[in-house]
Design a protein around this motif. Sequence first.
Motif, PDB file in Angstrom:
ATOM      1  N   VAL A  69      27.521 -13.894  72.718  1.00 58.06           N
ATOM      2  CA  VAL A  69      27.224 -13.400  73.918  1.00 58.06           C
ATOM      3  C   VAL A  69      25.812 -13.041  74.255  1.00 58.06           C
ATOM      4  O   VAL A  69      25.142 -12.571  73.387  1.00 58.06           O
ATOM      5  N   GLN A  80      30.104 -10.203  78.528  1.00 55.70           N
ATOM      6  CA  GLN A  80      31.018 -11.202  77.971  1.00 55.70           C
ATOM      7  C   GLN A  80      30.130 -12.507  78.153  1.00 55.70           C
ATOM      8  O   GLN A  80      29.300 -12.717  79.119  1.00 55.70           O
ATOM      9  N   GLU A 102      31.169 -16.977  78.597  1.00 57.53           N
ATOM     10  CA  GLU A 102      32.190 -17.798  78.922  1.00 57.53           C
ATOM     11  C   GLU A 102      31.806 -19.297  78.909  1.00 57.53           C
ATOM     12  O   GLU A 102      30.817 -19.503  79.538  1.00 57.53           O
ATOM     13  N   ASN A 145      34.495 -14.720  75.547  1.00 62.93           N
ATOM     14  CA  ASN A 145      34.135 -13.811  74.263  1.00 62.93           C
ATOM     15  C   ASN A 145      33.562 -12.534  74.936  1.00 62.93           C
ATOM     16  O   ASN A 145      32.476 -12.633  75.599  1.00 62.93           O
ATOM     17  N   THR A 146      34.058 -11.360  74.733  1.00 64.67           N
ATOM     18  CA  THR A 146      33.426 -10.268  75.022  1.00 64.67           C
ATOM     19  C   THR A 146      32.261  -9.744  74.047  1.00 64.67           C
ATOM     20  O   THR A 146      32.310 -10.313  72.773  1.00 64.67           O
ATOM     21  N   ARG A 147      31.564  -8.838  74.408  1.00 62.62           N
ATOM     22  CA  ARG A 147      30.697  -8.294  73.577  1.00 62.62           C
ATOM     23  C   ARG A 147      31.292  -7.677  72.132  1.00 62.62           C
ATOM     24  O   ARG A 147      30.711  -7.458  71.157  1.00 62.62           O
TER      25      ARG A 147
END
Length: 549
Positions: A55, A61, A63, A97-99
Motif C-alpha cells: 500500500v 488501502q 487496489e 490490500n488494506t494498510r
Amino acid sequence: MLRGLDIRDMLIIDRLELSFQPGLNVLTGETGAGKSILLDALGFVLGWRGRAELVRQGAAQGEVTAWFDLAPGHPARAVLEEAGITADDELILRRVNTREGRKTAWVNDRRVSGEVLRALSDTLVELHGQHDDRGLLNPRGHRQMLDSYAGIEAELLQARDAWRTLSAARKTMAAAEAQVAKAREEEDYLRHAVAELDKLAPEAGEEATLDTQRRLMQSAQKIRSDIGKAAEALGLNGAEGMISDASRWLIGVADQAEGQLEAPLDAIERIQLALDEAQSGVDRCLEALSFNTSELEEVEERLFAIRGLARKHGVLADDLRGFADDLRARLDVLDSSADKLTALTRDVKTAESAYDTAAARLTELRKTAAGALDAAMAAELAPLKMERAIFATEITPTEPGPEGHDAVAFQVATNPGAPAGPLNKIASGGELSRFLLALKVCLTEAGSGLTMIFDEIDRGVGGATADAVGRRLAALAAEGQVLVVTHSPQVAALGGHHWRVEKQQSSDATLSTVVQLDADARVDEIARMLSGDSITDAARAAAKELIKT
C-alpha cells in the motif's frame, strides 16, 4: 489475453490505468523507474505471493484491477465453472490490500479466495525471467512440459488409470495379507474359542431364562408349602366345600323365597367357576415346581458356564453367539486364505503388466519427443548466437507413479565438450535468458490463451544477439500476447506497442507513471536507450533504422 490494468495507491503508484494489445507489448524506462512495480501489481491481483508492504505511503488501502478477454474454450472457464462463477467473454479480477495487510479479492464481482485467483492465474499469465524458479527453471515441471510438447494426453490418461487399478489391487492384497497374518497369529486361540463356544452353543436370552429358573428352583420348597396350603383352602375342605354347602342350602329354599334368591345363586355360580379356574392355576404351578435336585444342578452348571465364557471374552452373555460367528469368520479367512491370496496375486500381476505396458509406452513417446525438442532447440539457439550450445532432454528411471516411471530434466552445455548440467547451474545470465526464450518458443502451443511476460529476459546480451532475442519474442507474440520489460533498444524496436515507465519526484513524494508512446516519442525513447540521457540526431537516426528493420 490481458486487456487492461488499473492500479490505485500501490507502492509508488497513485493512479494508473493501462490498456494492452495483442502482439508484442514493450515496457522500457530507466533503472529504478518502477517497471518491476507493474509486475508486482499484476502479481498481486493474480494472487501471487510477493512483497508484504504494497500500500502506498499515506493511503488507507491499495487496489489493483485487471481485465482479460476469454476466448471460447479458454482454460480459465473451467476454473470459473468449478468456483461457481459465470464465465463471460470478459474476466475482471479485483483485489484490495488494506494498510493492516488484509487482502480481499473479487472475480466478476464475486468474492473469492486467493486459491481461486492463483488457479485462474495459471491459465492466464506466465512470467519468465532469469530467476524463474516457478517455471522453466524448476526441474519438477520438466516432465509435464515435455508431455505437453509430445501431445500424449490420451496415453497419460491410460497410465493414470492403470496406476489406479494397480494401486487398488496392491492395497487389497496388502489388506488381505495383513488379515491372514493376524489370523495366523491367533489361530490356536480362534480354534479353541470356536470349539468351546460351539460346544456350549449359547442362545440369545438364555442367560436370563436360566437365571429365572435357578432362582425359582432355589425358593421352590417354600413356595410349594404356601401354594399347597392355598390349594387346600380352595378345595373341598375349604372354600369349595363351603360354597357348595351354601349353594345346596339356598337351592333348597329358593322356591319359598319368591325369587329373591335367584341373584345370589347366580353370583355363587360365578364364584364356583372362578374358584375352579383358581384351583387349576394353583395345581399347574405346583406341578411346575416339582423338580429333582439334579435339575437345579444342571441349570446352575449351564448358567455359570455361559457367564464364565462371557467374562472370558469380554462380551455380554446374549452376544456370545454373534461373537462365535465373528471368530468363525476369521477362521474362514485363514482356511480360505491360500485360494484368496492366489487370486489377489494374479490380479496384482495383471495390473502390473497393464501398468508396465502403459508406462513403457510413455517412455517411448517421451524419448521420441525429447529428440524432437532437442532438435527444435538447436534450431532456435542458432539465431540467438548460441549455435555451439547444446540442449539435451535427459530421461532417467525414477520411482513408478501415475504418470510413468521417468524423470525428465533439461540439461545444457554452453560449449561442445563442456559437461552438461541444469539450466540455472551452467548458463550465465545472458545465456540463461536465451535458453529460456528458445525453450519457451519451442514449448508454447498456438492459441494457448496465455499472456506471456518476460522480465528483462534480454539482460546480458546486446547487438545482433539482442536483435535475435527481439525477433524471437516478436514471433512468439504473433500467436498471442507478450509483455516484455527490457533495457535493450533492439528488443524495444520490435514491439508492436510501447510504454515508457517514468519516475516523478517532488519535494514530498515520489510517484511512478506509465506513458504510452506514439511514433515520435518511441523514436526518442529508443534513441535514449542507445545513447543515454543526451539524445543526438545520430541516435534518433539509429533508432529509426532499428524500428524500420
